[in-house]
Design a protein around this motif. Structure first.
Motif, mmCIF file in Angstrom:
data_model
loop_
_atom_site.group_PDB
_atom_site.id
_atom_site.type_symbol
_atom_site.label_atom_id
_atom_site.label_comp_id
_atom_site.label_asym_id
_atom_site.label_seq_id
_atom_site.Cartn_x
_atom_site.Cartn_y
_atom_site.Cartn_z
ATOM 1 N N THR A 1 32.238 33.724 35.495
ATOM 2 C CA THR A 1 33.465 33.681 36.289
ATOM 3 C C THR A 1 34.418 34.738 35.752
ATOM 4 O O THR A 1 34.639 34.813 34.546
ATOM 5 C CB THR A 1 34.128 32.300 36.214
ATOM 6 N N VAL A 2 34.952 35.557 36.666
ATOM 7 C CA VAL A 2 35.839 36.653 36.290
ATOM 8 C C VAL A 2 37.156 36.489 37.036
ATOM 9 O O VAL A 2 37.164 36.347 38.265
ATOM 10 C CB VAL A 2 35.213 38.024 36.611
ATOM 11 N N GLU A 3 38.252 36.506 36.298
ATOM 12 C CA GLU A 3 39.573 36.476 36.924
ATOM 13 C C GLU A 3 39.999 37.903 37.236
ATOM 14 O O GLU A 3 39.964 38.779 36.369
ATOM 15 C CB GLU A 3 40.600 35.824 35.997
ATOM 16 N N VAL A 4 40.386 38.121 38.492
ATOM 17 C CA VAL A 4 40.774 39.446 38.970
ATOM 18 C C VAL A 4 42.185 39.366 39.519
ATOM 19 O O VAL A 4 42.530 38.440 40.255
ATOM 20 C CB VAL A 4 39.810 39.957 40.059
ATOM 21 N N ARG A 5 42.994 40.343 39.154
ATOM 22 C CA ARG A 5 44.356 40.423 39.664
ATOM 23 C C ARG A 5 44.556 41.751 40.387
ATOM 24 O O ARG A 5 44.043 42.781 39.949
ATOM 25 C CB ARG A 5 45.370 40.278 38.522
ATOM 26 N N TYR A 6 45.284 41.683 41.496
ATOM 27 C CA TYR A 6 45.574 42.886 42.273
ATOM 28 C C TYR A 6 46.842 42.639 43.066
ATOM 29 O O TYR A 6 47.412 41.537 43.035
ATOM 30 C CB TYR A 6 44.405 43.251 43.194
ATOM 31 N N ARG A 7 47.270 43.661 43.781
ATOM 32 C CA ARG A 7 48.468 43.547 44.613
ATOM 33 C C ARG A 7 48.129 43.918 46.046
ATOM 34 O O ARG A 7 47.361 44.848 46.290
ATOM 35 C CB ARG A 7 49.584 44.439 44.097
ATOM 36 N N LEU A 8 48.716 43.179 46.984
ATOM 37 C CA LEU A 8 48.625 43.494 48.405
ATOM 38 C C LEU A 8 49.976 44.044 48.841
ATOM 39 O O LEU A 8 51.005 43.351 48.754
ATOM 40 C CB LEU A 8 48.257 42.250 49.217
ATOM 41 N N LEU A 9 49.972 45.289 49.315
ATOM 42 C CA LEU A 9 51.217 45.992 49.628
ATOM 43 C C LEU A 9 51.588 45.783 51.094
ATOM 44 O O LEU A 9 51.389 46.649 51.946
ATOM 45 C CB LEU A 9 51.065 47.480 49.300
ATOM 46 N N PHE A 10 52.134 44.603 51.408
ATOM 47 C CA PHE A 10 52.592 44.314 52.764
ATOM 48 C C PHE A 10 53.827 45.154 53.089
ATOM 49 O O PHE A 10 54.562 45.581 52.191
ATOM 50 C CB PHE A 10 52.931 42.834 52.909
ATOM 51 N N GLY A 11 54.055 45.371 54.381
ATOM 52 C CA GLY A 11 55.236 46.110 54.784
ATOM 53 C C GLY A 11 56.521 45.384 54.428
ATOM 54 O O GLY A 11 57.554 46.004 54.187
ATOM 55 N N SER A 12 56.467 44.045 54.389
ATOM 56 C CA SER A 12 57.654 43.259 54.041
ATOM 57 C C SER A 12 57.813 43.087 52.540
ATOM 58 O O SER A 12 58.746 42.439 52.096
ATOM 59 C CB SER A 12 57.563 41.874 54.705
ATOM 60 N N GLY A 13 56.904 43.667 51.753
ATOM 61 C CA GLY A 13 56.995 43.565 50.305
ATOM 62 C C GLY A 13 55.622 43.336 49.686
ATOM 63 O O GLY A 13 54.729 42.761 50.314
ATOM 64 N N ALA A 14 55.469 43.781 48.454
ATOM 65 C CA ALA A 14 54.198 43.612 47.754
ATOM 66 C C ALA A 14 54.045 42.177 47.269
ATOM 67 O O ALA A 14 55.022 41.500 46.942
ATOM 68 C CB ALA A 14 54.111 44.573 46.570
ATOM 69 N N ARG A 15 52.800 41.734 47.223
ATOM 70 C CA ARG A 15 52.507 40.384 46.738
ATOM 71 C C ARG A 15 51.412 40.455 45.688
ATOM 72 O O ARG A 15 50.330 41.011 45.928
ATOM 73 C CB ARG A 15 52.070 39.479 47.891
ATOM 74 N N SER A 16 51.678 39.910 44.505
ATOM 75 C CA SER A 16 50.688 39.857 43.432
ATOM 76 C C SER A 16 49.732 38.696 43.681
ATOM 77 O O SER A 16 50.157 37.578 44.004
ATOM 78 C CB SER A 16 51.373 39.684 42.073
ATOM 79 N N VAL A 17 48.435 38.961 43.516
ATOM 80 C CA VAL A 17 47.402 37.979 43.829
ATOM 81 C C VAL A 17 46.538 37.764 42.598
ATOM 82 O O VAL A 17 46.132 38.719 41.932
ATOM 83 C CB VAL A 17 46.522 38.438 45.009
ATOM 84 N N SER A 18 46.267 36.511 42.288
ATOM 85 C CA SER A 18 45.313 36.148 41.243
ATOM 86 C C SER A 18 44.089 35.555 41.929
ATOM 87 O O SER A 18 44.189 34.529 42.606
ATOM 88 C CB SER A 18 45.928 35.139 40.267
ATOM 89 N N ASP A 19 42.953 36.182 41.762
ATOM 90 C CA ASP A 19 41.735 35.781 42.461
ATOM 91 C C ASP A 19 40.627 35.506 41.449
ATOM 92 O O ASP A 19 40.756 35.825 40.258
ATOM 93 C CB ASP A 19 41.297 36.876 43.442
ATOM 94 N N THR A 20 39.541 34.935 41.922
ATOM 95 C CA THR A 20 38.413 34.583 41.062
ATOM 96 C C THR A 20 37.118 35.042 41.697
ATOM 97 O O THR A 20 36.874 34.782 42.884
ATOM 98 C CB THR A 20 38.357 33.062 40.829
ATOM 99 N N ALA A 21 36.298 35.730 40.899
ATOM 100 C CA ALA A 21 34.967 36.161 41.343
ATOM 101 C C ALA A 21 33.920 35.400 40.544
ATOM 102 O O ALA A 21 34.010 35.325 39.313
ATOM 103 C CB ALA A 21 34.801 37.667 41.153
ATOM 104 N N ARG A 22 32.936 34.862 41.239
ATOM 105 C CA ARG A 22 31.836 34.152 40.582
ATOM 106 C C ARG A 22 30.562 34.964 40.762
ATOM 107 O O ARG A 22 30.285 35.439 41.864
ATOM 108 C CB ARG A 22 31.684 32.741 41.141
ATOM 109 N N LEU A 23 29.817 35.089 39.669
ATOM 110 C CA LEU A 23 28.639 35.946 39.662
ATOM 111 C C LEU A 23 27.435 35.198 39.120
ATOM 112 O O LEU A 23 27.572 34.189 38.413
ATOM 113 C CB LEU A 23 28.885 37.207 38.824
ATOM 114 N N THR A 24 26.263 35.707 39.441
ATOM 115 C CA THR A 24 25.014 35.162 38.951
ATOM 116 C C THR A 24 24.132 36.291 38.452
ATOM 117 O O THR A 24 24.201 37.412 38.962
ATOM 118 C CB THR A 24 24.292 34.370 40.065
ATOM 119 N N ARG A 25 23.306 35.993 37.441
ATOM 120 C CA ARG A 25 22.454 37.014 36.843
ATOM 121 C C ARG A 25 21.022 36.835 37.313
ATOM 122 O O ARG A 25 20.480 35.733 37.321
ATOM 123 C CB ARG A 25 22.511 36.948 35.313
ATOM 124 N N ARG A 26 20.439 37.952 37.702
ATOM 125 C CA ARG A 26 19.027 37.995 38.080
ATOM 126 C C ARG A 26 18.377 39.118 37.287
ATOM 127 O O ARG A 26 18.683 40.286 37.506
ATOM 128 C CB ARG A 26 18.866 38.229 39.577
#
Length: 384
Positions: free
Chosen positions: A160-185
């Protein structure tokens, strides 16, 4: 003995041809060329001085050129092999850690490259909304920027990887905290999921004007990449608001990878610019009536038995009297306007003998009008 076969002549000499001599040509024939040989035999060698340097060994013509070509081909093959090896190592490095795979995935989203994002999935999903066209519409609403990846939390063949990014909306930027889940093969890591299931519901008038990625709002759920929810209303003067319990973001609707299933509850409202157009249209319509318009639907003064069309005077702007302006629930594509407007002027009423009697002063009129969304600059009176 016959002289044709050799033997001794009269002078005692032999008639046999000398071993090193060339056979005589037959009468009437041309002399034949010597047989090819390499190296070329020098018939008349020139003696060199004892101190002269030895000449280099003769090479066949073209041997040096062919040698250079072979060397160049070998060099190019080696360079190509090294480049392919480095590419393979680079690809392996990309797959060798969950952090690098998660970063590559979100960078593909930021670049608008849907095939690259899908290629990182353990089991790539299919859907008509998972395309670079739809992803481009999401990025036009809010570009994805400033990606940062935290160290992965691993458990066996999952991470599990925590990823942070920003979405630059016209009404203002919004900081987002998201989660990516991965599997190994094997020795590579893959994204367990690359899209979320989204269902949009609208609980207000104007839902027929909603468009998802430029298409009519579907009743069923769809799969979308993380980022801005590509939801808009037609015409552009309408706004889409998030009415969910935990929204608090106004029109900054978004999809996160951490939300496997998202139910977006929205409402449609008018922008300030569209509302101003509607108010101005009603002001012009009412001013025409107060100047003597022949429209039989002009509002009547609020008094007993007014004479239709007799009201003359002036009225304040409708925005100053707190009008009720909203999308009509029973009439798709129509804005309804209701207001009580004071008018300073004169009018006529019928007395008990049905005679027109003039009145002056201030009187209140009930304004009831409608404006079509497709023609917001034109207002019409509602029929009684």
């Amino acid at each position: 003995m016959s002289p044709e076969r050799g033997g001794a002549g009269a002078d005692g000499t032999s008639r046999w041809p000398a071993p090193d001599s060339q056979p005589s040509a037959l009468p009437g024939s041309q002399p034949s060329a010597p047989p090819p040989a390499w190296p070329v035999r020098q018939l008349h060698p020139v003696p060199l001085a004892a101190h002269a340097p030895a000449p280099p060994a003769a090479l066949r013509p073209g041997r040096r050129r062919r040698g250079w070509r072979l060397a160049l081909a070998a060099l190019l093959s080696a360079v190509l092999a090294v480049a392919l090896g480095l590419l393979a190592l680079d690809r392996h490095a990309e797959r060798s850690s969950p952090e690098s795979v998660a970063r590559s995935y979100f960078q593909a989203l930021a670049d608008g490259d849907a095939p690259a994002a899908l290629a990182l999935a353990a089991d790539p999903p299919r859907g008509q909304w998972l395309t670079s066209v739809v992803l481009g519409q999401q990025l036009r609403l809010a570009p994805l920027a400033d990606i940062s990846v935290r160290p992965a939390s691993r458990l066996g063949s999952t991470a599990t990887v925590e990823v942070r990014y920003r979405l630059l909306f016209g009404s203002g930027a919004r900081s987002v905290s998201d989660t990516a889940r991965l599997t190994r093969r094997g020795s590579s890591w893959w994204m367990s999921r690359v899209a979320s299931t989204v269902r949009v519901t609208a609980g207000s008038p104007g839902a027929d004007r909603l468009r998802l990625a430029g298409r009519k709002l579907p009743a069923a759920a769809v799969m979308l990449f993380p980022g801005a929810l590509p939801l808009a209303a037609d015409p552009p003067g309408l706004r889409v608001r998030d009415t969910g319990p935990a929204s608090g973001a106004g029109d900054r609707l978004m999809v996160r990878l951490a939300d496997a299933e998202l139910l977006a509850k929205v409402a449609v409202s008018m922008s300030a610019a569209l509302r101003a157009q509607v108010e101005q249209a009603v002001d012009r319509l009412l001013a025409g009536c107060l100047k003597g318009s022949n429209d039989p639907l002009c509002p009547l003064p609020g008094s007993d038995r007014p004479v239709p069309g007799s009201l003359r005077g002036s009225a304040p702007l409708i925005k100053t009297v707190t009008p009720r302006i909203a999308l009509a629930a029973a009439q798709p594509g129509v804005v309804s306007v209701r207001a009580r407007v004071p008018v300073q002027g004169s009018w006529q009423v019928w007395d008990f003998e049905n005679q027109a009697v003039r009145r002056t002063g201030k009187v209140t009129v009930e304004v009831s009008a409608r404006v079509a969304l497709d023609r917001p600059a034109v207002a019409r009176w509602d029929p009684p």
